[in-house]
Scaffold this motif. Sequence first.
Motif, PDB file in Angstrom:
ATOM      1  N   LEU A   1     -49.390 -11.646  66.478  1.00 16.36           N
ATOM      2  CA  LEU A   1     -50.536 -10.742  66.630  1.00 16.36           C
ATOM      3  C   LEU A   1     -50.879 -10.070  65.305  1.00 16.36           C
ATOM      4  O   LEU A   1     -52.058  -9.895  64.969  1.00 16.36           O
ATOM      5  N   PHE A   2     -49.852  -9.707  64.550  1.00 16.96           N
ATOM      6  CA  PHE A   2     -50.094  -9.115  63.232  1.00 16.96           C
ATOM      7  C   PHE A   2     -50.798 -10.110  62.310  1.00 16.96           C
ATOM      8  O   PHE A   2     -51.765  -9.770  61.626  1.00 16.96           O
ATOM      9  N   LEU A   3     -50.326 -11.346  62.296  1.00 12.49           N
ATOM     10  CA  LEU A   3     -50.941 -12.354  61.435  1.00 12.49           C
ATOM     11  C   LEU A   3     -52.370 -12.640  61.864  1.00 12.49           C
ATOM     12  O   LEU A   3     -53.272 -12.764  61.012  1.00 12.49           O
ATOM     13  N   SER A   4     -52.612 -12.737  63.156  1.00 10.43           N
ATOM     14  CA  SER A   4     -53.956 -13.037  63.640  1.00 10.43           C
ATOM     15  C   SER A   4     -54.942 -11.942  63.299  1.00 10.43           C
ATOM     16  O   SER A   4     -56.121 -12.204  63.017  1.00 10.43           O
ATOM     17  N   ALA A   5     -54.466 -10.690  63.307  1.00  5.88           N
ATOM     18  CA  ALA A   5     -55.376  -9.565  63.112  1.00  5.88           C
ATOM     19  C   ALA A   5     -55.481  -9.101  61.661  1.00  5.88           C
ATOM     20  O   ALA A   5     -56.529  -8.584  61.257  1.00  5.88           O
ATOM     21  N   ASN A   6     -54.428  -9.301  60.862  1.00  6.01           N
ATOM     22  CA  ASN A   6     -54.392  -8.662  59.543  1.00  6.01           C
ATOM     23  C   ASN A   6     -54.291  -9.630  58.366  1.00  6.01           C
ATOM     24  O   ASN A   6     -54.545  -9.219  57.233  1.00  6.01           O
ATOM     25  N   TYR A   7     -53.921 -10.871  58.621  1.00  2.00           N
ATOM     26  CA  TYR A   7     -53.722 -11.766  57.478  1.00  2.00           C
ATOM     27  C   TYR A   7     -55.059 -12.280  56.974  1.00  2.00           C
ATOM     28  O   TYR A   7     -55.901 -12.758  57.746  1.00  2.00           O
ATOM     29  N   THR A   8     -55.256 -12.181  55.663  1.00  5.05           N
ATOM     30  CA  THR A   8     -56.465 -12.660  55.013  1.00  5.05           C
ATOM     31  C   THR A   8     -56.150 -13.940  54.260  1.00  5.05           C
ATOM     32  O   THR A   8     -55.216 -13.972  53.458  1.00  5.05           O
ATOM     33  N   ARG A   9     -56.927 -14.968  54.515  1.00  5.07           N
ATOM     34  CA  ARG A   9     -56.672 -16.252  53.876  1.00  5.07           C
ATOM     35  C   ARG A   9     -56.932 -16.167  52.376  1.00  5.07           C
ATOM     36  O   ARG A   9     -57.983 -15.680  51.949  1.00  5.07           O
ATOM     37  N   PRO A  10     -55.979 -16.632  51.544  1.00  4.58           N
ATOM     38  CA  PRO A  10     -56.213 -16.650  50.099  1.00  4.58           C
ATOM     39  C   PRO A  10     -57.390 -17.557  49.745  1.00  4.58           C
ATOM     40  O   PRO A  10     -57.701 -18.520  50.453  1.00  4.58           O
ATOM     41  N   LYS A  11     -58.043 -17.246  48.642  1.00  5.30           N
ATOM     42  CA  LYS A  11     -59.211 -18.027  48.231  1.00  5.30           C
ATOM     43  C   LYS A  11     -58.863 -19.485  47.948  1.00  5.30           C
ATOM     44  O   LYS A  11     -59.667 -20.382  48.188  1.00  5.30           O
ATOM     45  N   LYS A  12     -57.652 -19.730  47.427  1.00  4.96           N
ATOM     46  CA  LYS A  12     -57.273 -21.096  47.092  1.00  4.96           C
ATOM     47  C   LYS A  12     -56.904 -21.932  48.315  1.00  4.96           C
ATOM     48  O   LYS A  12     -56.792 -23.154  48.232  1.00  4.96           O
ATOM     49  N   ALA A  13     -56.698 -21.258  49.455  1.00  3.80           N
ATOM     50  CA  ALA A  13     -56.308 -21.977  50.659  1.00  3.80           C
ATOM     51  C   ALA A  13     -57.493 -22.742  51.219  1.00  3.80           C
ATOM     52  O   ALA A  13     -58.611 -22.226  51.281  1.00  3.80           O
ATOM     53  N   GLN A  14     -57.274 -23.977  51.622  1.00  7.94           N
ATOM     54  CA  GLN A  14     -58.333 -24.808  52.150  1.00  7.94           C
ATOM     55  C   GLN A  14     -58.646 -24.485  53.608  1.00  7.94           C
ATOM     56  O   GLN A  14     -59.787 -24.555  54.035  1.00  7.94           O
ATOM     57  N   THR A  15     -57.649 -24.159  54.358  1.00  6.93           N
ATOM     58  CA  THR A  15     -57.842 -23.858  55.780  1.00  6.93           C
ATOM     59  C   THR A  15     -57.046 -22.620  56.161  1.00  6.93           C
ATOM     60  O   THR A  15     -56.075 -22.258  55.495  1.00  6.93           O
ATOM     61  N   GLY A  16     -57.472 -21.975  57.219  1.00  3.93           N
ATOM     62  CA  GLY A  16     -56.739 -20.845  57.758  1.00  3.93           C
ATOM     63  C   GLY A  16     -55.912 -21.264  58.956  1.00  3.93           C
ATOM     64  O   GLY A  16     -56.010 -22.389  59.445  1.00  3.93           O
ATOM     65  N   PHE A  17     -55.104 -20.333  59.442  1.00  2.40           N
ATOM     66  CA  PHE A  17     -54.205 -20.646  60.546  1.00  2.40           C
ATOM     67  C   PHE A  17     -54.389 -19.679  61.705  1.00  2.40           C
ATOM     68  O   PHE A  17     -53.522 -19.586  62.570  1.00  2.40           O
ATOM     69  N   SER A  18     -55.522 -18.968  61.737  1.00  4.12           N
ATOM     70  CA  SER A  18     -55.740 -17.999  62.813  1.00  4.12           C
ATOM     71  C   SER A  18     -55.756 -18.676  64.177  1.00  4.12           C
ATOM     72  O   SER A  18     -55.189 -18.169  65.154  1.00  4.12           O
ATOM     73  N   ALA A  19     -56.412 -19.846  64.257  1.00  5.02           N
ATOM     74  CA  ALA A  19     -56.475 -20.545  65.545  1.00  5.02           C
ATOM     75  C   ALA A  19     -55.084 -20.986  65.992  1.00  5.02           C
ATOM     76  O   ALA A  19     -54.730 -20.873  67.175  1.00  5.02           O
ATOM     77  N   GLU A  20     -54.281 -21.499  65.050  1.00  5.33           N
ATOM     78  CA  GLU A  20     -52.926 -21.923  65.395  1.00  5.33           C
ATOM     79  C   GLU A  20     -52.085 -20.752  65.852  1.00  5.33           C
ATOM     80  O   GLU A  20     -51.301 -20.859  66.813  1.00  5.33           O
ATOM     81  N   TRP A  21     -52.227 -19.608  65.191  1.00  8.36           N
ATOM     82  CA  TRP A  21     -51.439 -18.438  65.560  1.00  8.36           C
ATOM     83  C   TRP A  21     -51.867 -17.892  66.917  1.00  8.36           C
ATOM     84  O   TRP A  21     -51.033 -17.448  67.705  1.00  8.36           O
ATOM     85  N   ARG A  22     -53.166 -17.934  67.206  1.00  8.68           N
ATOM     86  CA  ARG A  22     -53.610 -17.481  68.531  1.00  8.68           C
ATOM     87  C   ARG A  22     -53.101 -18.417  69.619  1.00  8.68           C
ATOM     88  O   ARG A  22     -52.733 -17.974  70.708  1.00  8.68           O
ATOM     89  N   ALA A  23     -53.086 -19.717  69.341  1.00  9.66           N
ATOM     90  CA  ALA A  23     -52.535 -20.662  70.319  1.00  9.66           C
ATOM     91  C   ALA A  23     -51.037 -20.423  70.515  1.00  9.66           C
ATOM     92  O   ALA A  23     -50.522 -20.524  71.636  1.00  9.66           O
ATOM     93  N   ALA A  24     -50.348 -20.098  69.415  1.00  7.73           N
ATOM     94  CA  ALA A  24     -48.914 -19.815  69.525  1.00  7.73           C
ATOM     95  C   ALA A  24     -48.666 -18.561  70.360  1.00  7.73           C
ATOM     96  O   ALA A  24     -47.671 -18.484  71.093  1.00  7.73           O
ATOM     97  N   VAL A  25     -49.561 -17.586  70.270  1.00  4.87           N
ATOM     98  CA  VAL A  25     -49.435 -16.376  71.090  1.00  4.87           C
ATOM     99  C   VAL A  25     -49.494 -16.743  72.569  1.00  4.87           C
ATOM    100  O   VAL A  25     -48.708 -16.234  73.386  1.00  4.87           O
ATOM    101  N   ARG A  26     -50.400 -17.635  72.923  1.00  7.00           N
ATOM    102  CA  ARG A  26     -50.496 -18.061  74.332  1.00  7.00           C
ATOM    103  C   ARG A  26     -49.227 -18.793  74.766  1.00  7.00           C
ATOM    104  O   ARG A  26     -48.757 -18.624  75.898  1.00  7.00           O
ATOM    105  N   ASP A  27     -48.667 -19.615  73.870  1.00  2.00           N
ATOM    106  CA  ASP A  27     -47.407 -20.299  74.203  1.00  2.00           C
ATOM    107  C   ASP A  27     -46.279 -19.286  74.413  1.00  2.00           C
ATOM    108  O   ASP A  27     -45.474 -19.430  75.336  1.00  2.00           O
ATOM    109  N   VAL A  28     -46.225 -18.286  73.548  1.00  4.71           N
ATOM    110  CA  VAL A  28     -45.188 -17.262  73.667  1.00  4.71           C
ATOM    111  C   VAL A  28     -45.334 -16.506  74.980  1.00  4.71           C
ATOM    112  O   VAL A  28     -44.346 -16.244  75.682  1.00  4.71           O
ATOM    113  N   GLN A  29     -46.562 -16.159  75.320  1.00  8.13           N
ATOM    114  CA  GLN A  29     -46.789 -15.432  76.571  1.00  8.13           C
ATOM    115  C   GLN A  29     -46.416 -16.285  77.785  1.00  8.13           C
ATOM    116  O   GLN A  29     -45.889 -15.765  78.776  1.00  8.13           O
ATOM    117  N   ALA A  30     -46.654 -17.596  77.701  1.00  8.74           N
ATOM    118  CA  ALA A  30     -46.255 -18.483  78.795  1.00  8.74           C
ATOM    119  C   ALA A  30     -44.731 -18.509  78.942  1.00  8.74           C
ATOM    120  O   ALA A  30     -44.201 -18.519  80.061  1.00  8.74           O
TER     121      ALA A  30
END
Length: 329
Positions: free
Chosen positions: A209-238
């Motif tokens: 939840l911290f990463l999904s809400a507060n992590y800012t993707r670096p400019k050099k990064a090609q892709t972010g991981f917000s979607a993956e982290w939100r999906a992982a939150v659902r797995d954890v809740q399950a």
Amino acid sequence: MLLIHGICPATRDKLLHRAIGPEDGFPPESIWLDLLNPTAGEDARVEKHLGISIPTREEMHDLEPSEIIYTENGAHYMTARIICQSETIVPKLADVTFILTEKALVTVRYDEPGAFNIFLNRATKPGGCGTQPEAVLDGLIEAIVDRAAEVLRGVGDQVDEASRRIFAGRGQDVEQGSAYQAVIQKIGQYEHIISNVRESMVSVERVLLFLSANYTRPKKAQTGFSAEWRAAVRDVQAIEEHATFLSNKLQFMLDATLGLVSIEQNKIIKLFSVVSVALMPPTLIASIYGMNFKTMPELEWQWGYPMAIGLMILFAVLPYMLFRWKKWL
């Protein structure tokens, strides 16, 4: 021990890992620095290389709730409790600190959770890991969640087996030994594992939840991981919901086991009660004719003794037949 995990220069689609000595430098392709039981010197080297501070073991253990997750000098510090020694009867929780920077991910741990080995086996294969520190963190969290789900599934199978043993068992097993005592002990062990899994997933969920809400993707990064982290939150809740279901099932099993033990005890008490009631009239007859009074008409009877024995047998059988007729036995 200081372990370095870097991108394979040739293919750039998997991680290479090795331990480095005190005189070795940090490879430029390193994206994960894994501190396993680090010394003060190894902490200082990583602090100098990345410009961050490394928490000691005591600091990790004594963290206040507000200090479990925080940001300092551009680095994100996250401490989670991970299932460790899950193959033992009573697994434990290990504190692991993740420090995410733009240059590399740093993990600080003083135990060896199985999830780390699972991730390393994946990451050293082609396509097993991305080329960013965030990808390593995402892969580690995925392995941690998968390992927790595997542990919980194993406990669920054992709970089902114990449940069949409880409700398909025979009453005489309880009278002959400690069958139910062993079941109750197993229930306590299963509940300990489930509570550890739930506690671990709660701490991992806070990290996600911290990463999904507060992590800012670096400019050099090609892709972010917000979607993956939100999906992982659902797995954890399950997993947390599954742990709650198993915990409720264990509570039902415990109540049922204690109820069955009470039923067996009541059978024994009922048997004693029947024997006591059946022997009361014969005891009364024997007491009467055991008196030592001089004048007792039955003392002169030729058939007095057989009559007394017959009365005792009769009044012992009559209560037994009454209990059988009433279906109390």
